[in-house]
Enzyme design. Sequence first.
Site, PDB file in Angstrom:
ATOM      1  N   LYS A 197       0.842  -1.207   0.000  1.00  0.00           N
ATOM      2  CA  LYS A 197       0.000   0.000   0.000  1.00  0.00           C
ATOM      3  C   LYS A 197       0.871   1.248   0.000  1.00  0.00           C
ATOM      4  O   LYS A 197       1.721   1.411   0.873  1.00  0.00           O
ATOM      5  CB  LYS A 197      -0.927  -0.009   1.203  1.00  0.00           C
ATOM      6  N   THR A 230      -7.804   9.571   8.312  1.00  0.00           N
ATOM      7  CA  THR A 230      -7.276   8.378   7.656  1.00  0.00           C
ATOM      8  C   THR A 230      -6.947   7.259   8.644  1.00  0.00           C
ATOM      9  O   THR A 230      -6.381   6.232   8.248  1.00  0.00           O
ATOM     10  CB  THR A 230      -5.995   8.724   6.873  1.00  0.00           C
ATOM     11  N   GLY A 232      -7.104   4.018  10.460  1.00  0.00           N
ATOM     12  CA  GLY A 232      -7.783   2.747  10.241  1.00  0.00           C
ATOM     13  C   GLY A 232      -7.941   2.364   8.785  1.00  0.00           C
ATOM     14  O   GLY A 232      -8.624   1.373   8.477  1.00  0.00           O
ATOM     15  N   THR A 233      -7.291   3.090   7.874  1.00  0.00           N
ATOM     16  CA  THR A 233      -7.450   2.751   6.455  1.00  0.00           C
ATOM     17  C   THR A 233      -6.877   1.368   6.143  1.00  0.00           C
ATOM     18  O   THR A 233      -7.459   0.616   5.354  1.00  0.00           O
ATOM     19  CB  THR A 233      -6.755   3.802   5.564  1.00  0.00           C
ATOM     20  N   GLY A 234      -5.738   1.021   6.753  1.00  0.00           N
ATOM     21  CA  GLY A 234      -5.130  -0.282   6.481  1.00  0.00           C
ATOM     22  C   GLY A 234      -5.982  -1.430   6.985  1.00  0.00           C
ATOM     23  O   GLY A 234      -6.205  -2.423   6.265  1.00  0.00           O
ATOM     24  N   CYS A 235      -6.485  -1.308   8.205  1.00  0.00           N
ATOM     25  CA  CYS A 235      -7.359  -2.349   8.765  1.00  0.00           C
ATOM     26  C   CYS A 235      -8.607  -2.509   7.901  1.00  0.00           C
ATOM     27  O   CYS A 235      -9.053  -3.621   7.611  1.00  0.00           O
ATOM     28  CB  CYS A 235      -7.783  -1.978  10.189  1.00  0.00           C
TER      29      CYS A 235
END
Length: 518
Positions: A197, A230, A232-235
């Site tokens: 990412k 932004t 928590g975008t990865g989770c």
Amino acid sequence: MQEDKAAMREDEASMTNDFSKLKVPHVLTVAGSDSGAGAGIQADLKACAARGVYCSTVITAVTAQNTVGVQGVNIVPEEFVAEQLKSVLSDMRVDVVKTGMLPSIGIVKVLLESLKEFPVRALVVDPVMVSTSGDVLAGPSILTGLREELLPLADIVTPNLKEAAALLGGKQLETVADMRSAAKLIHNMGPRNVLVKGGDLPASVDAIDIFFDGDDFYELRSSRIETRNTHGTGCTLASCIAAELAKGSPVLLAVKVAKCFVETALDYSKDIVIGNGPQGPFDHLLRLKNNAHNCYRHGVFNPSDLFLYAVTDSGMNKRWGRSIMDAVKAAIEGGATIVQLREKDAETRDFLEAAKACLAICRSNGVPLLINDRIDVALACDADGMHVGQSDMPARVVRTLLGPEKIIGVSCKTPEQAQRAWIDGANYIGCGGVYSTNTKANNPTVGLDGLKTVCLASKLPVVAIGGIGVSNACSVMEIGVPNLKGVAVVSALFDRECVLTETQKLHAVLTEATSIVR
């Protein structure tokens, strides 16, 4: 009688068997709890809910964190993590396991043992070690376990730039070429697919992610949303991928859907304010702003809103050289208490844009806006509700799609139709045509007697419609039925030169008629 009871038992058994066949896609997330609810378990739950997938949880750590950062981490004992895993996996037919924060090598080993005992269709590994804000959530001691034991089992691993660098021993990633190289090197560790990412890629106009399946690279681009929200975008991205895999999607398609979902949620949430820190959460369900806008309604349908029900018509607006927005604004200024957009001739794109503009006008005046028949437009503009006819989508389906708080009206001509509307969860019925009208072809009238019959049979509030105007509105309201709350009109308002004046006249007639009835 015994035969009837036996038949009933057989029917119940048949229904039970049918229900048992309804397999719901199921994701189990194994991750840490975020007290601020922006990331971790809480983000996973919201993301799966938004994608229509059931999500169960195994909590590996409890964190104290907010929009400022992480203030503390309390790791759950390995034995209790194992107990949670067994409880869920032994009972609930999990399709996909998604991992987040695995704070110790012991917990990694516990997870591996559980997956050996209870295999699942897919494993999504989000190697949560460093948050986007820079907080270290897992030490280097688990890197060996991730590389050597967990990644070889993964169907996809989704590191951000910092996590990819950590997996590769500190290799800095500053370009798209670096991301491609990292994806290939991580793939060599055993996962079937890798998504690196690039949200934090320096000097990148777009948000670029690199997907590698062992054969081909895919450069996935989306608009970079300028926002502080932004966290928590990865989770969320990993959970969305897991949700789509649980539905049966191929991995690349799951990644594309998840990336699109995150972009949409970030754009929707870019101006909300939760917390005082530099990185806020975003709204997975795309509802928070709408609920703020809807606060004037208190979430409850008010039958008095039916008093002067204005129904727009695109053909009439064109004939008089008006936009839908001008017509709605004039009707509200004249006293309309609820507005329905019935735009049969408008193109979908134009209708949606007009609906959004009309919704802003209505909400600024505290007037509900409904869409006639078009569930796509009602959902896309977040209208206050929808009105359907007998040949349109059933009200029970509309209720399922719009949710419990929206207003749903149903056109009815008979007591049986009124009863069905009540059973299906409608808020009101529109009864008519009371008189003949040119707005609907081949529409039999019910007359005042038919209107009264339906009102007496209805458990819902009623608005009368069809051929009603200044000359006969008083007769309609004087039928003396308490649940008749108002009249709905089309041409009496919109097929006139001045919508404002005609609405004012009709409002005055209705006010006088209701005062006489009382």
